[in-house]
Design a protein around this motif. Structure first.
Motif, PDB file in Angstrom:
ATOM      1  N   UNK A  78       0.893  -1.183   0.058  1.00  0.00           N
ATOM      2  CA  UNK A  78       0.053   0.119   0.259  1.00  0.00           C
ATOM      3  C   UNK A  78       0.945   1.266  -0.092  1.00  0.00           C
ATOM      4  N   UNK A  79       0.172   2.341  -0.087  1.00  0.00           N
ATOM      5  CA  UNK A  79       0.961   3.626  -0.113  1.00  0.00           C
ATOM      6  C   UNK A  79       1.418   3.822   1.376  1.00  0.00           C
ATOM      7  N   UNK A  80       0.943   3.394   2.215  1.00  0.00           N
ATOM      8  CA  UNK A  80       1.346   3.722   3.665  1.00  0.00           C
ATOM      9  C   UNK A  80       2.641   2.615   3.869  1.00  0.00           C
ATOM     10  N   UNK A  81       2.686   1.464   3.320  1.00  0.00           N
ATOM     11  CA  UNK A  81       3.787   0.691   3.355  1.00  0.00           C
ATOM     12  C   UNK A  81       5.019   1.084   2.621  1.00  0.00           C
ATOM     13  N   UNK A  82       4.582   1.599   1.463  1.00  0.00           N
ATOM     14  CA  UNK A  82       5.895   2.542   0.623  1.00  0.00           C
ATOM     15  C   UNK A  82       6.494   3.266   1.351  1.00  0.00           C
ATOM     16  N   UNK A  83       5.521   4.233   2.138  1.00  0.00           N
ATOM     17  CA  UNK A  83       6.266   5.429   2.797  1.00  0.00           C
ATOM     18  C   UNK A  83       7.017   4.850   3.919  1.00  0.00           C
ATOM     19  N   UNK A  84       6.411   3.832   4.464  1.00  0.00           N
ATOM     20  CA  UNK A  84       7.058   3.059   5.789  1.00  0.00           C
ATOM     21  C   UNK A  84       8.533   2.664   5.412  1.00  0.00           C
ATOM     22  N   UNK A  85       8.597   2.061   3.999  1.00  0.00           N
ATOM     23  CA  UNK A  85       9.882   1.628   3.630  1.00  0.00           C
ATOM     24  C   UNK A  85      10.673   2.829   3.349  1.00  0.00           C
ATOM     25  N   UNK A  86      10.544   3.924   2.921  1.00  0.00           N
ATOM     26  CA  UNK A  86      11.315   4.994   2.857  1.00  0.00           C
ATOM     27  C   UNK A  86      11.639   5.644   4.109  1.00  0.00           C
ATOM     28  N   UNK A  87      10.785   5.908   5.153  1.00  0.00           N
ATOM     29  CA  UNK A  87      11.044   6.379   6.495  1.00  0.00           C
ATOM     30  C   UNK A  87      11.906   5.696   7.390  1.00  0.00           C
ATOM     31  N   UNK A  88      11.738   4.120   7.045  1.00  0.00           N
ATOM     32  CA  UNK A  88      12.534   3.204   7.966  1.00  0.00           C
ATOM     33  C   UNK A  88      13.735   2.821   7.340  1.00  0.00           C
ATOM     34  N   UNK A  89      14.135   3.497   6.317  1.00  0.00           N
ATOM     35  CA  UNK A  89      15.456   3.082   5.835  1.00  0.00           C
ATOM     36  C   UNK A  89      16.609   3.582   6.725  1.00  0.00           C
TER      37      UNK A  89
END
Length: 171
Positions: A78-89
């Motif tokens: 989902x959009x939220x999961x992709x954002x979490x991938x970015x912020x969790x890098x």
């Protein structure tokens, strides 16, 4: 309506996994998804749907299998999961082009990282249904063997960030 990306494994515009992005977009539209578009020629289908992740994956996987005559792994986020991938890098100190998010089906564990072999200068970390790998000197020279990601698919952080932004605009 949820914005999703379907990440296809081993699909590109040339070679054995050849799939023109116009064809992938058409397949998404035929599945009944909204706001269908692709992002770069490496098997990224962005869409909106009222369906849950499992049903989106099933529909995309069926269309792709029909095209290739065999199953192709599909990973939906989902959009939220992709954002979490970015912020969790955890490797923001490295070039985004050298940090890969290896997307997998199950939540990663420390045991998966412990299975890594031929580790050179790479750094690894657990993410949300992903394993981050910072390739430092570049992926082209890496000899890293990480069994946990063998059945997954990977995108560099530049691509992950761009897809997260595109999905946020679609939501």
């Amino acid at each position: 309506m949820t914005a999703y990306v379907a990440l296809l494994r081993a699909v590109n515009v040339a070679g054995t996994g050849k799939l023109p992005m116009s064809e992938l977009k058409r397949m998404g539209e035929e599945c009944g998804f909204g706001q269908v578009r692709t992002f770069i020629a490496s098997g990224n289908l962005l869409l909106t749907s009222d369906l849950d992740e499992a049903e989106v994956r099933a529909r995309v996987a069926a269309r792709i299998a029909g095209h290739f005559g065999k199953p192709v792994p599909v990973f939906v986020r989902s959009a939220g999961e992709m954002t979490a991938l970015v912020t969790g890098n955890p490797f923001t100190d490295d070039k985004p082009s050298r940090v890969m998010a290896h997307v997998i089906d199950e939540p990663p564990t420390a045991a998966m990282l412990a299975e890594a072999r031929q580790v050179g200068g790479e750094r690894m970390a657990l993410g949300p249904r992903a394993i981050y790998v910072s390739y430092g000197e570049g992926i082209g020279t890496s000899k890293l063997k990480l069994p946990a990601v063998a059945a997954g698919t990977a995108r560099n952080m530049n691509s992950v960030a761009k897809m997260a932004a595109l999905l946020a605009d679609m939501a």
